[in-house]
Design an enzyme around this catalytic site. Structure first.
Site, PDB file in Angstrom:
ATOM      1  N   TYR A  42       0.862  -1.183   0.000  1.00  0.00           N
ATOM      2  CA  TYR A  42       0.000   0.000   0.000  1.00  0.00           C
ATOM      3  C   TYR A  42       0.898   1.232   0.000  1.00  0.00           C
ATOM      4  O   TYR A  42       1.800   1.339   0.826  1.00  0.00           O
ATOM      5  CB  TYR A  42      -0.897  -0.005   1.247  1.00  0.00           C
ATOM      6  CG  TYR A  42      -1.803   1.188   1.380  1.00  0.00           C
ATOM      7  CD1 TYR A  42      -1.588   2.155   2.357  1.00  0.00           C
ATOM      8  CD2 TYR A  42      -2.903   1.365   0.527  1.00  0.00           C
ATOM      9  CE1 TYR A  42      -2.424   3.259   2.489  1.00  0.00           C
ATOM     10  CE2 TYR A  42      -3.756   2.462   0.653  1.00  0.00           C
ATOM     11  CZ  TYR A  42      -3.505   3.407   1.639  1.00  0.00           C
ATOM     12  OH  TYR A  42      -4.337   4.495   1.766  1.00  0.00           O
ATOM     13  N   ASP A  52       9.409   2.727  -0.640  1.00  0.00           N
ATOM     14  CA  ASP A  52       8.366   3.396   0.134  1.00  0.00           C
ATOM     15  C   ASP A  52       8.664   3.126   1.609  1.00  0.00           C
ATOM     16  O   ASP A  52       8.343   2.060   2.129  1.00  0.00           O
ATOM     17  CB  ASP A  52       6.980   2.868  -0.266  1.00  0.00           C
ATOM     18  CG  ASP A  52       5.886   3.442   0.615  1.00  0.00           C
ATOM     19  OD1 ASP A  52       4.690   3.193   0.320  1.00  0.00           O
ATOM     20  OD2 ASP A  52       6.208   4.135   1.602  1.00  0.00           O
ATOM     21  N   LYS A  93       4.522   9.324   8.458  1.00  0.00           N
ATOM     22  CA  LYS A  93       4.393   8.786   9.817  1.00  0.00           C
ATOM     23  C   LYS A  93       5.416   9.363  10.793  1.00  0.00           C
ATOM     24  O   LYS A  93       5.291  10.516  11.209  1.00  0.00           O
ATOM     25  CB  LYS A  93       4.437   7.252   9.745  1.00  0.00           C
ATOM     26  CG  LYS A  93       3.254   6.685   8.935  1.00  0.00           C
ATOM     27  CD  LYS A  93       3.262   5.186   8.874  1.00  0.00           C
ATOM     28  CE  LYS A  93       2.265   4.663   7.882  1.00  0.00           C
ATOM     29  NZ  LYS A  93       0.882   4.709   8.360  1.00  0.00           N
TER      30      LYS A  93
END
Ligand code: KE4
Length: 432
Positions: A148, A243, A271
């Site tokens: 994702y 990523d 994050k």
């Protein structure tokens, strides 16, 4: 016997929320749809603990899906936000703080010559893909099933996290044109990647990968897999994108690149980089990054990119992580302790299970075979996971409400918290 926790205020807030917010939540994975029941509405959090609107306390293994690596309301971050808030919350003009943040990130991460701040991991990954396409003049990308990279159209093809949780194979609204430029291979399958490249010779701009996957539970890279992708990208002039929205500044100060000793061409962050404030970033080699506007014509922009409050929060947290590298050792030791404790309980339980762990990322899969990609993750027993999730929640242990998510440990967790989690697992498994 596990007593049902009283969560009547959460239940009524969820009813009310659904009247004005789609599904009652602002991000689908929060809705508890795949585990059943209603979400817990949080009132506040401190350290390793969440407190809900019914006065229940939980040991938190989500950490806001990664950012709260040193625990909630970490004093230096809170103090920094309090100090900067009176200076205004946004200028829309450059600040010295953004330079300091960029310099700090470049000093912590291998191979980042230039870095651009954005406001989410999605924006970081979306921008990195556009940059790779603009730099190479090629259109197609390769991603991996169950990975994702945020909710940009290009990524919503066999993606992980909420799409896997809700078994959404094709997303309405993503046009065939976009989807056709996204090629998908099973994670850890180099031959499948080579086949896609052979079938699309000279057309692939980028390969984007979660170096350690966290959106189908935690799934580790097979030996040689990432090295194989690096070699393929070099041979085929393909931009290799890590990523690191999850792994960045979590697996080590230098993230997966440092931990695994592999350098990507572009890296995306989110994050932890914002310490819970909305921050993402993408960066990499000068030769590629200098195609980004205003240097080049690959346009990318954002009203709140480099926002001073988000910057001071992220900067303060990253400074702590850089100046206290022992934090990573502590976090990894705590995760290993939890892993060993869970193994002991599960191995005496009598039903199949797999625990995957890398650093402070860990997940339990009720599966009778190794979980090495999306297919093996998806074939695990989700009904057992649902029962386990709720039995833990009622004992005050807050796990990700989906089997397709990694747990994230934070360094505010004590060994007593971990022992409670291990004991709660024992009670949970014997309750069903
Ligand atoms: P955001 O746009 O949600 O900040 O980041 C997207 C993203 C990109 N790359 C990776 C590897 C990610 O894990 C994410 C976001 N992760 C999910 C949890 N698995 C965010 C939680 C949510 O969607 O609410």
């Amino acid at each position: 016997m596990i007593m049902k926790m009283n969560r009547t205020n959460s239940a009524s807030l969820f009813e009310r929320a659904q009247k004005t917010i789609p599904g009652g939540v602002n991000s689908p994975v929060r809705a508890f749809k795949s585990v059943g029941g209603h979400p817990v509405f949080i009132k506040k959090a401190k350290g390793a603990y969440l407190y809900d609107v019914d006065g229940n306390q939980y040991i938190d293994f989500i950490a806001s899906w990664g950012p709260m690596i040193l625990g909630h309301a970490y004093a230096p971050v809170v103090e920094a936000i309090q100090e900067y808030a009176p200076y205004s919350t946004s200028y829309g003009a450059p600040t010295e703080l953004e330079i300091e943040m960029a310099e700090l990130i470049c000093s912590m991460t291998p191979g980042i010559d230039l870095i651009r701040m954005v406001s989410s991991g999605t924006e970081a990954c979306m921008s990195a893909i556009r940059l790779a396409r603009g730099y190479t003049g090629k259109n197609k990308i390769i991603k991996f099933e169950g990975h994702y990279h945020g909710h940009a159209d290009s990524f919503l093809v066999k993606a992980g996290s909420g799409l896997a949780t809700f078994n959404i194979q094709t997303v309405p609204g993503v046009t065939a044109g976009v989807a056709n430029d996204t090629l998908v291979a099973p994670y850890n399958d180099l031959d499948a990647v080579k086949k896609l490249i052979g079938e699309n010779k000279g057309e692939i701009a980028a390969i984007i990968v979660e170096p350690v996957a966290g959106n189908m539970g935690c799934v580790l890279p097979a030996t040689g897999f990432l090295e194989g992708l690096r070699k393929i990208c070099d041979e085929e002039s393909i931009v290799f994108i890590f990523d690191e929205v999850m792994t960045g500044f979590r697996l080590s100060a230098g993230g997966a690149q440092e931990k695994l000793g592999i350098q990507a061409d572009l890296v995306t962050y989110g994050k932890v980089i914002g310490a819970g404030m909305p921050v993402g970033a993408f960066g990499g080699k000068q030769a590629i990054m200098e195609h980004i506007a205003p240097l080049g014509n690959v346009y990318q922009a954002g009203t709140l990119s480099g926002n001073p409050i988000a910057m001071i929060a992220g900067y303060t947290l990253l400074k702590e992580l850089k100046s206290n590298p022992h934090i990573y050792e502590e976090l990894n030791q705590k995760t290993a302790y939890l892993h060993q404790g869970l193994e002991k309980i599960l191995s005496n339980w009598g039903q199949p299970y797999v625990i995957n762990r890398f650093g402070s990322m860990i997940s339990i899969h009720f599966s009778d075979h190794p979980v090495t990609d999306f297919a093996t993750a998806a074939s695990a027993n989700n009904d057992l996971f649902k029962k386990y999730f709720h039995a833990m929640l009622d004992q005050g242990i807050y796990l990700p409400p989906s089997a397709f998510e990694s747990w994230f440990l934070n360094n505010a967790l004590t060994y007593a918290d971990l022992d409670k989690t291990i004991e709660a697992t024992h009670l949970a498994l014997s309750s069903f």
